[in-house]
Design a protein around this motif. Structure first.
Motif, PDB file in Angstrom:
ATOM      1  N   GLY A  10       0.798  -1.225   0.000  1.00  0.00           N
ATOM      2  CA  GLY A  10       0.000   0.000   0.000  1.00  0.00           C
ATOM      3  C   GLY A  10       0.828   1.271   0.000  1.00  0.00           C
ATOM      4  O   GLY A  10       0.396   2.296   0.520  1.00  0.00           O
ATOM      5  N   VAL A  11       1.998   1.218  -0.601  1.00  0.00           N
ATOM      6  CA  VAL A  11       2.916   2.358  -0.569  1.00  0.00           C
ATOM      7  C   VAL A  11       2.301   3.574  -1.256  1.00  0.00           C
ATOM      8  O   VAL A  11       2.404   4.694  -0.750  1.00  0.00           O
ATOM      9  CB  VAL A  11       4.274   1.987  -1.212  1.00  0.00           C
ATOM     10  N   THR A  12       1.622   3.367  -2.367  1.00  0.00           N
ATOM     11  CA  THR A  12       1.084   4.511  -3.109  1.00  0.00           C
ATOM     12  C   THR A  12      -0.045   5.204  -2.358  1.00  0.00           C
ATOM     13  O   THR A  12      -0.342   6.364  -2.641  1.00  0.00           O
ATOM     14  CB  THR A  12       0.597   4.088  -4.508  1.00  0.00           C
ATOM     15  N   ASP A  13      -0.664   4.509  -1.422  1.00  0.00           N
ATOM     16  CA  ASP A  13      -1.716   5.134  -0.618  1.00  0.00           C
ATOM     17  C   ASP A  13      -1.164   5.800   0.640  1.00  0.00           C
ATOM     18  O   ASP A  13      -1.843   6.612   1.260  1.00  0.00           O
ATOM     19  CB  ASP A  13      -2.763   4.093  -0.213  1.00  0.00           C
ATOM     20  N   ARG A  14       0.041   5.472   1.011  1.00  0.00           N
ATOM     21  CA  ARG A  14       0.629   5.986   2.249  1.00  0.00           C
ATOM     22  C   ARG A  14       1.624   7.116   2.026  1.00  0.00           C
ATOM     23  O   ARG A  14       1.932   7.859   2.954  1.00  0.00           O
ATOM     24  CB  ARG A  14       1.330   4.860   3.001  1.00  0.00           C
ATOM     25  N   VAL A  15       2.161   7.194   0.823  1.00  0.00           N
ATOM     26  CA  VAL A  15       3.214   8.170   0.528  1.00  0.00           C
ATOM     27  C   VAL A  15       2.716   9.101  -0.575  1.00  0.00           C
ATOM     28  O   VAL A  15       2.107   8.647  -1.545  1.00  0.00           O
ATOM     29  CB  VAL A  15       4.513   7.456   0.080  1.00  0.00           C
ATOM     30  N   SER A  16       2.987  10.375  -0.420  1.00  0.00           N
ATOM     31  CA  SER A  16       2.624  11.353  -1.441  1.00  0.00           C
ATOM     32  C   SER A  16       3.250  10.959  -2.781  1.00  0.00           C
ATOM     33  O   SER A  16       4.428  10.595  -2.850  1.00  0.00           O
ATOM     34  CB  SER A  16       3.124  12.733  -1.005  1.00  0.00           C
ATOM     35  N   ALA A  17       2.460  11.026  -3.853  1.00  0.00           N
ATOM     36  CA  ALA A  17       2.928  10.599  -5.169  1.00  0.00           C
ATOM     37  C   ALA A  17       4.198  11.336  -5.628  1.00  0.00           C
ATOM     38  O   ALA A  17       5.137  10.683  -6.103  1.00  0.00           O
ATOM     39  CB  ALA A  17       1.810  10.743  -6.197  1.00  0.00           C
TER      40      ALA A  17
END
Length: 134
Positions: A10-17
């Motif tokens: 879930g990195v893309t949901d946790r870190v700003s793009a």
């Protein structure tokens, strides 16, 4: 493998793009530049595989940033992005052929790694001040 790992954790949901794009660009450029440290085939294969994994944090995330920055006229923006990705794939060949005798592979590798670092720093610096919802 890279896209799978980013989605499982879930990195893309946790870190700003834009931040993810920048970090993955820097890690990928570092792995690419590390190839200059060895002539061992296995080392090169591992480093180049890690570069490919890092691209999972660049291509899809770049699309996400474009979608969040340009809600209207998105089709044209994505077309420009896909064109830029195609040019980026060919860019090392342009760098290598920039002299009449061609640059040695080490100089080409160092140059494109440095340019990837610049891109990884530039995108968050340009996008974050404008604000993003990605």
């Amino acid at each position: 493998a890279g896209t799978f790992l980013l989605s499982v954790f879930g990195v893309t949901d946790r870190v700003s793009a834009p931040i993810l794009f920048g970090v993955m660009s820097l890690i990928g450029a570092g792995c690419n530049a590390l190839c200059l440290a060895s002539n061992n085939f296995v080392f090169w294969a591992v480093m180049r595989t890690l570069v490919g994994v890092c691209l999972a944090g660049i291509y899809p995330v770049g699309m996400r940033v474009a979608a969040s920055q340009y809600p209207s006229g998105l089709g044209a923006r994505l077309g420009v992005l896909v064109g830029a990705l195609c040019l980026g794939t060919a860019f090392p060949w342009l760098v290598r052929g920039s002299t009449t005798q061609g640059l040695p592979y080490a100089a080409t590798l160092a140059a494109v790694s440095g340019l990837a670092c610049l891109g990884g720093i530039a995108l968050p610096a340009v996008v974050l001040p404008r604000g993003t919802h990605a």
